[in-house]
Design a protein around this motif. Structure first.
Motif, short mmCIF file in Angstrom:
data_model
loop_
_atom_site.label_atom_id
_atom_site.label_comp_id
_atom_site.label_asym_id
_atom_site.label_seq_id
_atom_site.Cartn_x
_atom_site.Cartn_y
_atom_site.Cartn_z
N ALA A 156 41.68 29.45 46.55
CA ALA A 156 42.53 29.14 47.70
C ALA A 156 42.08 27.85 48.37
O ALA A 156 42.92 27.03 48.78
CB ALA A 156 42.50 30.29 48.70
N MET A 157 40.77 27.62 48.45
CA MET A 157 40.26 26.39 49.05
C MET A 157 40.61 25.18 48.19
O MET A 157 40.97 24.12 48.70
CB MET A 157 38.75 26.48 49.25
CG MET A 157 38.34 27.42 50.40
SD MET A 157 36.56 27.64 50.58
CE MET A 157 36.00 25.99 50.80
N GLU A 158 40.54 25.34 46.85
CA GLU A 158 40.90 24.24 45.96
C GLU A 158 42.38 23.92 46.06
O GLU A 158 42.76 22.74 46.07
CB GLU A 158 40.54 24.61 44.51
CG GLU A 158 39.06 24.57 44.23
CD GLU A 158 38.75 24.95 42.78
OE1 GLU A 158 39.65 24.79 41.92
OE2 GLU A 158 37.63 25.38 42.53
N VAL A 159 43.22 24.95 46.17
CA VAL A 159 44.66 24.74 46.31
C VAL A 159 44.94 24.02 47.63
O VAL A 159 45.74 23.08 47.67
CB VAL A 159 45.42 26.09 46.23
CG1 VAL A 159 46.86 25.93 46.67
CG2 VAL A 159 45.34 26.65 44.83
N GLU A 160 44.29 24.42 48.70
CA GLU A 160 44.48 23.78 50.00
C GLU A 160 44.01 22.33 49.96
O GLU A 160 44.67 21.45 50.51
CB GLU A 160 43.71 24.57 51.07
CG GLU A 160 43.99 24.11 52.49
CD GLU A 160 45.46 24.30 52.89
OE1 GLU A 160 45.95 23.43 53.64
OE2 GLU A 160 46.09 25.27 52.45
N ALA A 161 42.91 22.06 49.28
CA ALA A 161 42.42 20.69 49.15
C ALA A 161 43.41 19.83 48.37
O ALA A 161 43.66 18.67 48.71
CB ALA A 161 41.05 20.67 48.49
N ALA A 162 43.98 20.40 47.32
CA ALA A 162 44.98 19.67 46.52
C ALA A 162 46.22 19.38 47.35
O ALA A 162 46.80 18.29 47.26
CB ALA A 162 45.33 20.47 45.27
N GLY B 106 31.11 48.28 41.15
CA GLY B 106 32.49 47.99 41.53
C GLY B 106 32.55 47.18 42.81
O GLY B 106 33.39 46.30 42.97
N ALA B 107 31.68 47.43 43.77
CA ALA B 107 31.66 46.70 45.03
C ALA B 107 31.23 45.26 44.81
O ALA B 107 31.75 44.34 45.42
CB ALA B 107 30.73 47.38 46.02
N CYS B 108 30.27 45.08 43.89
CA CYS B 108 29.79 43.73 43.58
C CYS B 108 30.89 42.93 42.88
O CYS B 108 31.09 41.77 43.15
CB CYS B 108 28.54 43.83 42.71
SG CYS B 108 27.72 42.23 42.45
N SER B 109 31.60 43.59 41.98
CA SER B 109 32.69 42.94 41.25
C SER B 109 33.81 42.58 42.21
O SER B 109 34.40 41.51 42.11
CB SER B 109 33.18 43.89 40.15
OG SER B 109 34.47 43.56 39.74
N SER B 110 34.11 43.46 43.15
CA SER B 110 35.15 43.20 44.13
C SER B 110 34.76 42.03 45.03
O SER B 110 35.59 41.20 45.37
CB SER B 110 35.39 44.46 44.96
OG SER B 110 36.28 44.19 46.00
N SER B 111 33.50 41.96 45.38
CA SER B 111 33.00 40.87 46.21
C SER B 111 33.08 39.54 45.45
O SER B 111 33.44 38.51 46.01
CB SER B 111 31.57 41.16 46.63
OG SER B 111 31.04 40.07 47.34
N ALA B 112 32.76 39.55 44.16
CA ALA B 112 32.81 38.34 43.33
C ALA B 112 34.26 37.90 43.17
O ALA B 112 34.55 36.70 43.21
CB ALA B 112 32.16 38.60 41.98
N ASP B 113 35.18 38.87 42.96
CA ASP B 113 36.60 38.54 42.84
C ASP B 113 37.12 37.92 44.13
O ASP B 113 37.89 36.96 44.11
CB ASP B 113 37.42 39.79 42.49
CG ASP B 113 37.19 40.25 41.06
OD1 ASP B 113 36.65 39.46 40.26
OD2 ASP B 113 37.54 41.41 40.76
N SER B 114 36.69 38.46 45.26
CA SER B 114 37.11 37.96 46.56
C SER B 114 36.60 36.53 46.78
O SER B 114 37.32 35.67 47.27
CB SER B 114 36.59 38.89 47.66
OG SER B 114 36.89 38.36 48.92
N ALA B 115 35.36 36.27 46.39
CA ALA B 115 34.78 34.94 46.53
C ALA B 115 35.49 33.95 45.61
O ALA B 115 35.76 32.81 46.00
CB ALA B 115 33.29 34.97 46.22
N ALA B 116 35.83 34.40 44.41
CA ALA B 116 36.53 33.53 43.46
C ALA B 116 37.93 33.20 43.98
O ALA B 116 38.39 32.06 43.90
CB ALA B 116 36.60 34.18 42.08
N ALA B 117 38.61 34.22 44.53
CA ALA B 117 39.94 34.01 45.08
C ALA B 117 39.89 33.05 46.26
O ALA B 117 40.76 32.19 46.42
CB ALA B 117 40.55 35.34 45.50
N GLU B 118 38.85 33.20 47.08
CA GLU B 118 38.70 32.30 48.22
C GLU B 118 38.43 30.87 47.76
O GLU B 118 38.96 29.91 48.32
CB GLU B 118 37.55 32.79 49.11
CG GLU B 118 37.46 32.04 50.42
CD GLU B 118 36.39 32.64 51.33
OE1 GLU B 118 35.67 31.82 51.94
OE2 GLU B 118 36.29 33.87 51.44
N ALA B 119 37.64 30.71 46.70
CA ALA B 119 37.35 29.38 46.17
C ALA B 119 38.62 28.75 45.61
O ALA B 119 38.88 27.55 45.81
CB ALA B 119 36.28 29.47 45.08
#
Length: 118
Positions: free
Chosen positions: A18-24, A3-16
């Motif tokens: 967010a970065m794509e949205v900011e770049a756009a 569950g911690a690994c999945s939460s970390s992956a979800d957080s990284a995906a959300a951050e990615a």
């Protein structure tokens, strides 16, 4: 631990994402800035081209009048007086155009002047 690994992956995906949205957003802002810059130069370009075309037609008109006066055997003094009167008419025309521009706006005055020139 899974569950911690999945939460970390979800957080990284959300951050990615967010970065794509900011770049756009940044890319769109730069495009808007370029468009605004072009739009700011458009009136300058229109007025400059209009003045250039007027200058060409005015020069051609002067040459035609001069050659016509020569063919009619006008003296140099008569041609000189004719051009002095022409220049004085231009002074009063520009004065009238300045007053019209102050009263009705530059755009309307320019369009009216171009229509009268044709």
């Amino acid at each position: 631990a899974d569950g911690a690994c999945s939460s970390s992956a979800d957080s990284a995906a959300a951050e990615a994402v967010a970065m794509e949205v900011e770049a756009a957003k940044t890319k769109a802002a730069k495009a808007d800035e370029r468009k605004a810059s072009r739009n700011a130069l458009l009136p300058f370009a229109v007025i400059s081209i209009s003045y250039l075309l007027f200058t060409v037609t005015d020069g051609a008109l002067r040459m035609i009048v001069l050659l016509h006066a020569y063919n009619l055997r006008f003296s140099a003094m008569q041609v000189a007086v004719m051009f002095v009167l022409y220049e004085l008419a231009g002074v009063f025309t520009n004065l009238g155009a300045g007053l019209a521009g102050a009263r009705w706006g530059i755009k309307m005055t320019l369009i009216t002047g171009l229509c009268l020139q044709l």
